[in-house]
Design a protein around this motif. Structure first.
Motif, short mmCIF file in Angstrom:
data_model
loop_
_atom_site.label_atom_id
_atom_site.label_comp_id
_atom_site.label_asym_id
_atom_site.label_seq_id
_atom_site.Cartn_x
_atom_site.Cartn_y
_atom_site.Cartn_z
N LEU A 299 32.38 30.77 49.28
CA LEU A 299 32.66 31.62 50.44
C LEU A 299 34.12 32.07 50.46
N ASN A 300 35.02 31.16 50.08
CA ASN A 300 36.44 31.52 50.02
C ASN A 300 36.70 32.57 48.94
N VAL A 301 36.02 32.42 47.79
CA VAL A 301 36.17 33.41 46.72
C VAL A 301 35.66 34.78 47.18
N LEU A 302 34.52 34.78 47.89
CA LEU A 302 33.98 36.03 48.41
C LEU A 302 34.94 36.67 49.41
N ARG A 303 35.59 35.83 50.20
CA ARG A 303 36.60 36.34 51.14
C ARG A 303 37.73 37.02 50.39
N GLU A 304 38.17 36.39 49.32
CA GLU A 304 39.26 36.97 48.52
C GLU A 304 38.84 38.32 47.92
N ILE A 305 37.60 38.39 47.44
CA ILE A 305 37.09 39.63 46.84
C ILE A 305 37.02 40.73 47.91
N ASP A 313 46.03 42.97 49.61
CA ASP A 313 46.51 41.98 48.64
C ASP A 313 47.45 40.96 49.27
N GLU A 314 48.17 41.38 50.30
CA GLU A 314 49.15 40.46 50.91
C GLU A 314 48.48 39.29 51.61
N LEU A 315 47.17 39.39 51.89
CA LEU A 315 46.44 38.31 52.56
C LEU A 315 45.72 37.39 51.58
N LEU A 316 45.77 37.71 50.29
CA LEU A 316 45.09 36.88 49.30
C LEU A 316 45.77 35.52 49.18
N ARG A 317 44.94 34.48 49.00
CA ARG A 317 45.46 33.12 48.90
C ARG A 317 45.45 32.59 47.47
N THR A 318 44.64 33.18 46.61
CA THR A 318 44.48 32.66 45.26
C THR A 318 45.70 32.98 44.39
N ASN A 327 40.64 39.76 40.84
CA ASN A 327 41.00 41.13 40.47
C ASN A 327 39.93 41.78 39.59
N LYS A 328 39.38 40.99 38.67
CA LYS A 328 38.41 41.54 37.72
C LYS A 328 37.05 41.80 38.36
N ILE A 329 36.64 40.91 39.24
CA ILE A 329 35.29 41.01 39.79
C ILE A 329 35.19 41.94 40.98
N SER A 330 36.30 42.11 41.72
CA SER A 330 36.27 42.98 42.89
C SER A 330 36.22 44.44 42.47
N GLY A 331 35.54 45.24 43.25
CA GLY A 331 35.45 46.67 42.97
C GLY A 331 34.48 47.00 41.86
N LYS A 332 34.78 46.55 40.65
CA LYS A 332 33.94 46.89 39.50
C LYS A 332 32.60 46.16 39.53
N VAL A 333 32.60 44.88 39.92
CA VAL A 333 31.37 44.08 39.90
C VAL A 333 30.81 43.91 41.31
N LEU A 334 31.65 43.51 42.23
CA LEU A 334 31.20 43.28 43.60
C LEU A 334 31.98 44.17 44.57
N GLU A 336 32.25 46.00 48.60
CA GLU A 336 32.25 45.45 49.96
C GLU A 336 30.85 45.13 50.47
N GLU A 337 29.90 46.06 50.27
CA GLU A 337 28.55 45.83 50.78
C GLU A 337 27.85 44.68 50.05
N HIS A 338 28.19 44.49 48.77
CA HIS A 338 27.60 43.39 48.01
C HIS A 338 28.13 42.04 48.50
N VAL A 339 29.42 42.02 48.77
CA VAL A 339 30.04 40.78 49.25
C VAL A 339 29.43 40.36 50.59
N GLY A 340 29.20 41.33 51.46
CA GLY A 340 28.60 41.02 52.76
C GLY A 340 27.24 40.38 52.61
N LYS A 341 26.44 40.89 51.68
CA LYS A 341 25.11 40.33 51.43
C LYS A 341 25.23 38.90 50.90
#
Length: 378
Positions: A299-305, A313-318, A327-334, A336-341
């Motif tokens: 869940l924390n990783v999904l929050r970061e994505i 980016d200023e709110l990222l904790r990782t 950085n690699k998985i956000s946008g290209k793979v997952l 916003e709508e995918h993360v919500g699901k």
């Protein structure tokens, strides 16, 4: 317990001390905050301050006889009520011959002050299904508060986890809760205020305890020597303001948690079912806390994505490898709508784990959901 022993929360400490100094302390206080917050420790620190023989402007002295007794929770004018195991036939009986549960609770509150009811059940080898604060316990509360103060100061009744009050017990306490004897203080401590009866809520003054900030958790762990600074930084992110969770994470190799999530997501992206089923077996073999921890890390990783996708980016904790993964998985793979699901799927899995669902089935079902979603994306 002193205020100084509680990480951060300066605003709450100041408000409580000022209430004491200005004689504005309500006769019934409800300390409520999220799990792993300082609701119990803050309540105990207030009691210590009230009983201290030489209080300062900011805290109890910590050295007088009263402070020393408070450290063991054995002040005669401080009474406790908490959930215990009773059957319907025992609710109205005096349990004189039973194990000294008060001693056990004092030990639990001293050793695990940020623990929850589940920790308390495990600590005492109780069975959850029969846990409550019975009408008989309510009668004992009324009897205890009808006596004169031993030492002439405040007579305090602290009710921990009042959401477990049996309805008949709660109703029995309404009158004394609303009109207690002079110098009598009720303190209710809970992480589930929404489960309390409205009649109880209406008779208390709320003391809201916020969750700890990442910085407060990080500094506390590092200053106490519980882990190095790098580990404290990562644990504070995973704990998300929950000091109970932070303590538990210290005892595990938590730097591997996000790595497990990376490997899991990669297997799902490749639809590597052999690997997924192997992970499900490993997940099933681990203890329940480790299972929940992995889902919370997810869940924390999904929050970061989600934050990365939003350009925050200023709110990222990782950091380091974990940040690269985000950085690699956000946008290209997952997106916003995918993360919500997925966020909903992870929360559902966590819910079923809490209710003792089959861990292997839960993990496999969640993995299939992740795989299906990633297959649609690719």
């Amino acid at each position: 317990m002193q205020f100084a022993a509680i990480p951060g929360l300066p605003e709450t400490k100041v408000n409580l001390i000022n209430a004491v100094k200005n004689n504005h302390l309500a006769h019934a206080l409800l300390f409520h905050g999220p799990e792993g917050s300082a609701n119990l420790t803050m309540a105990l620190a207030l009691c210590t301050y009230l009983y201290c023989e030489n209080p300062t402007d900011t805290d109890s002295c910590g050295v007088c006889a009263s402070c020393q007794r408070m450290s063991r929770l054995v002040i005669p004018d401080l009474n406790f009520a908490f959930p215990t195991i009773t059957s319907s036939k025992e609710d109205d009986k005096d349990d004189e011959d039973k194990t000294d549960v008060l001693t056990s609770w004092r030990k639990f509150a001293t050793e695990q002050p940020y623990g929850n009811v589940h920790d308390y059940i495990y600590f005492n080898n109780f069975e959850k299904k029969q846990l409550n604060i019975s009408k008989g316990a309510a009668r004992k509360i009324i009897q205890a508060l009808s006596l004169m103060s031993f030492e002439g100061g405040y007579k305090i009744m602290m009710i921990w986890a009042p959401e477990y009050l049996h309805p008949s017990a709660a109703n029995a306490l309404l009158k004394i809760l609303e009109e207690p004897q002079p110098k009598t203080l009720f303190i209710l401590v809970t992480s589930a205020a929404d489960q309390l009866l409205t009649t109880i809520l209406s008779r208390t003054q709320k003391v809201t305890i916020r969750g700890f900030s990442d910085e407060e958790v990080k500094n506390h762990l590092f200053e106490k020597g519980l882990c190095d600074e790098a580990s404290a930084d990562q644990i504070s992110m995973l704990a998300d303001g929950n000091l109970r969770e932070a303590y538990r994470l210290v005892d595990q190799v938590e730097d591997l948690q996000v790595k497990k999530i990376r490997e899991w997501f990669l297997s799902c992206y490749k639809a590597d079912f052999k690997s997924i089923f192997g992970m499900a077996d490993d997940f099933h073999k681990s203890d329940k806390e480790a299972q929940k921890s992995l889902l919370l890390t997810g869940l924390n990783v999904l929050r970061e994505i989600l934050l990365k996708n939003a350009g925050l980016d200023e709110l990222l904790r990782t950091h380091d490898e974990d940040r690269d993964f985000v950085n690699k998985i956000s946008g290209k793979v997952l997106k916003e709508e995918h993360v919500g699901k997925l966020y909903g799927d992870f929360n559902t899995a966590h819910y079923h784990l809490e209710r003792n669902g089959n861990a292997k089935f839960i993990f496999t079902d969640l993995s299939m959901n992740v795989t299906k979603l990633m297959a649609k994306i690719s």
